[in-house]
Design a protein around this motif. Structure first.
Motif, short mmCIF file in Angstrom:
data_model
loop_
_atom_site.label_atom_id
_atom_site.label_comp_id
_atom_site.label_asym_id
_atom_site.label_seq_id
_atom_site.Cartn_x
_atom_site.Cartn_y
_atom_site.Cartn_z
N GLU A 191 13.86 1.79 0.53
CA GLU A 191 13.05 2.98 0.84
C GLU A 191 11.56 2.67 0.90
O GLU A 191 10.86 3.13 1.80
N ALA A 192 11.08 1.88 -0.06
CA ALA A 192 9.64 1.59 -0.09
C ALA A 192 9.23 0.79 1.14
O ALA A 192 8.24 1.10 1.82
N GLY A 193 10.01 -0.23 1.46
CA GLY A 193 9.71 -1.04 2.64
C GLY A 193 9.77 -0.20 3.91
O GLY A 193 8.99 -0.39 4.84
N LEU A 194 10.69 0.75 3.94
CA LEU A 194 10.85 1.62 5.11
C LEU A 194 9.57 2.41 5.38
O LEU A 194 9.11 2.49 6.52
N VAL A 195 8.99 2.95 4.31
CA VAL A 195 7.77 3.74 4.47
C VAL A 195 6.62 2.84 4.92
O VAL A 195 5.87 3.17 5.85
N ILE A 196 6.49 1.67 4.28
CA ILE A 196 5.38 0.77 4.60
C ILE A 196 5.47 0.31 6.05
O ILE A 196 4.50 0.34 6.81
N TYR A 197 6.68 -0.08 6.48
CA TYR A 197 6.85 -0.58 7.85
C TYR A 197 6.68 0.52 8.89
O TYR A 197 6.03 0.33 9.91
N SER A 198 7.24 1.70 8.59
CA SER A 198 7.20 2.79 9.58
C SER A 198 5.78 3.33 9.72
O SER A 198 5.30 3.56 10.83
N GLU A 199 5.14 3.57 8.60
CA GLU A 199 3.83 4.24 8.63
C GLU A 199 2.71 3.31 9.07
O GLU A 199 1.76 3.73 9.70
N MET A 210 10.37 8.79 -6.68
CA MET A 210 11.62 8.08 -6.34
C MET A 210 11.80 6.85 -7.22
O MET A 210 12.90 6.54 -7.67
N ILE A 211 10.70 6.14 -7.46
CA ILE A 211 10.78 4.95 -8.32
C ILE A 211 11.21 5.37 -9.73
O ILE A 211 12.09 4.77 -10.35
N ALA A 212 10.61 6.50 -10.23
CA ALA A 212 10.95 6.99 -11.57
C ALA A 212 12.43 7.34 -11.68
O ALA A 212 13.04 7.19 -12.73
N MET A 227 0.87 5.30 4.92
CA MET A 227 1.84 5.23 3.81
C MET A 227 1.32 5.89 2.53
O MET A 227 2.10 6.30 1.68
N TYR A 228 -0.01 6.02 2.42
CA TYR A 228 -0.54 6.57 1.17
C TYR A 228 -0.18 8.05 0.99
O TYR A 228 -0.13 8.54 -0.12
N LYS A 229 0.09 8.74 2.10
CA LYS A 229 0.43 10.15 1.94
C LYS A 229 1.81 10.34 1.28
O LYS A 229 2.16 11.42 0.86
N HIS A 230 2.60 9.25 1.22
CA HIS A 230 3.92 9.34 0.60
C HIS A 230 3.90 8.84 -0.85
O HIS A 230 4.94 8.73 -1.48
N MET A 231 2.70 8.52 -1.34
CA MET A 231 2.59 7.88 -2.64
C MET A 231 3.23 8.71 -3.76
O MET A 231 3.99 8.19 -4.59
N LYS A 232 2.95 10.04 -3.77
CA LYS A 232 3.46 10.88 -4.86
C LYS A 232 5.00 10.89 -4.86
O LYS A 232 5.63 10.67 -5.90
#
Ligand code: SF4
Ligand code: SF4
Ligand code: FES
Length: 326
Positions: free
Chosen positions: A269-277, A292-294, A282-287
């Motif tokens: 999931e994390a790589g997906l956001v970084i690659y797509s955005e 998700m990590i938690a 990608m920072y807008k998905h930080m929260k």
């Protein structure tokens, strides 16, 4: 076996006349419902016996013409096909009946479907084939070639999916699931020899297939089992196969999704956001990412994503089912 007794149900019906009313009202009608009644029976009963001013559309009464589509308790249904008992099982004995789209209501349950037909026309919903003036033979299509249409030709243009689509609700430009299903139906037809015009129409940013959020609502409400989201996914592949895919967030999302499953056997999931955005997007998905990590739904270290122990099998599966040029 004795028939189940009738039940009294309150139908709270949306009433509005766009020519005279500023706001709609809801009128309650109490009707005795038998286990055989469909919603159209109730509307007919209300109109014939209780309130002749109620307006709604109906024609075939056999789930063929697609004209009687409305919403009950927010869910799109075909009035002539939907059994009332089943609705009572889900929602109880107070049912709210509304038009497919409240903002398009003209008179009670009748809506202005112009936007639906405009979108429909955008995908060239017809066969574009060179046919000789006086052909000597029919153009044979094999059963296997008909199967490639994936029953997209079952669509009756009822609009249930179109007016249930959340992407379309917030983005009037979005072409919508019914039109995409129609576009796929002709794009997949072996007799069609249109170049890329139809695919270009569905490949636009802001209006095309990439703006679908894959919520599955269109598949859920379709009374004919057309499954528009499946056709949207096929159009994604067709766009890639034709070499028309542009490098944007949606296509990068598709590319990384496949690569991630092929590489790790699961979605990173994390790589997906970084690659797509890319970049700052990608920072807008930080929260959400932190949440998700938690909850263990995303990995902190994208360089060390755990791998499935069935990687050989997964790679073969991905390679065998992927024809798109990513
Ligand atoms: S899956 Fe896509 S097209 Fe279907 S309702 Fe959801 S957003 Fe709309
Ligand atoms: S795809 Fe299904 S829900 Fe959508 S318009 Fe066609 S028949 Fe109706
Ligand atoms: S009246 Fe034709 S589909 Fe319902």
């Amino acid at each position: 076996m004795s028939a189940r007794p009738s039940r009294k149900v309150t139908f709270k019906v949306f009433r509005f006349n766009a020519e005279t009313d500023y706001l709609p009202t809801y009128i309650n009608y109490d009707v005795d419902v038998t286990h055989e009644n469909v919603v159209l029976d109730i509307l007919t009963h209300i109109k014939n016996e209780m309130d002749g001013s109620l307006s709604y559309r109906r024609s075939c009464r056999h789930g063929i013409c697609g004209i009687c589509s409305i919403k009950v308790n927010g869910k799109a249904i075909l009035a002539c096909k939907q059994n009332v008992d089943q609705l009572i099982e889900t929602y109880g004995t107070e049912l709210t009946i509304e038009p497919l789209s409240i903002k398009r209501a003209m008179k009670d349950l009748i809506i202005d479907k112009e936007d639906f037909w405009v979108k429909h026309a955008m995908v060239k919903p017809y066969l574009d084939a060179d046919v000789e003036d006086k052909p000597e033979n029919e153009h044979f299509v094999t059963p296997a070639q008909v199967d490639q249409l994936l029953e997209a030709d079952y669509c009756i243009q009822c609009g249930a999916c179109h007016y249930s689509c959340p992407s379309l609700e917030i983005n009037e430009q979005f072409i919508g699931p019914a039109a995409f299903a129609a576009g796929f139906r002709f794009q997949a037809d072996v007799r069609d020899n249109q170049d890329n015009e139809r695919l270009n129409a569905v490949n636009q940013e802001g209006s095309g297939v990439w703006d679908c959020v894959k919520c599955m609502e269109c598949a859920e409400v379709c009374p004919k089992g057309v499954n528009p989201i499946e056709k949207i996914t096929k159009l994604h592949n067709m766009v890639f196969e034709a070499g028309l895919a542009k490098n944007n967030i949606a296509t990068r999302h598709a590319v990384y999704f496949k690569d991630s499953v092929r590489k790790h056997g699961q979605l990173d999931e994390a790589g997906l956001v970084i690659y797509s955005e890319k970049g700052y997007g990608m920072y807008k998905h930080m929260k959400v990412g932190m949440q998700m990590i938690a909850k263990g739904k995303a990995h902190v270290n994208i360089f060390n994503v755990p791998k499935s122990d069935k990687m050989d099998e997964i790679k073969k599966l991905v390679d065998s089912c992927s024809t798109a040029k990513f």
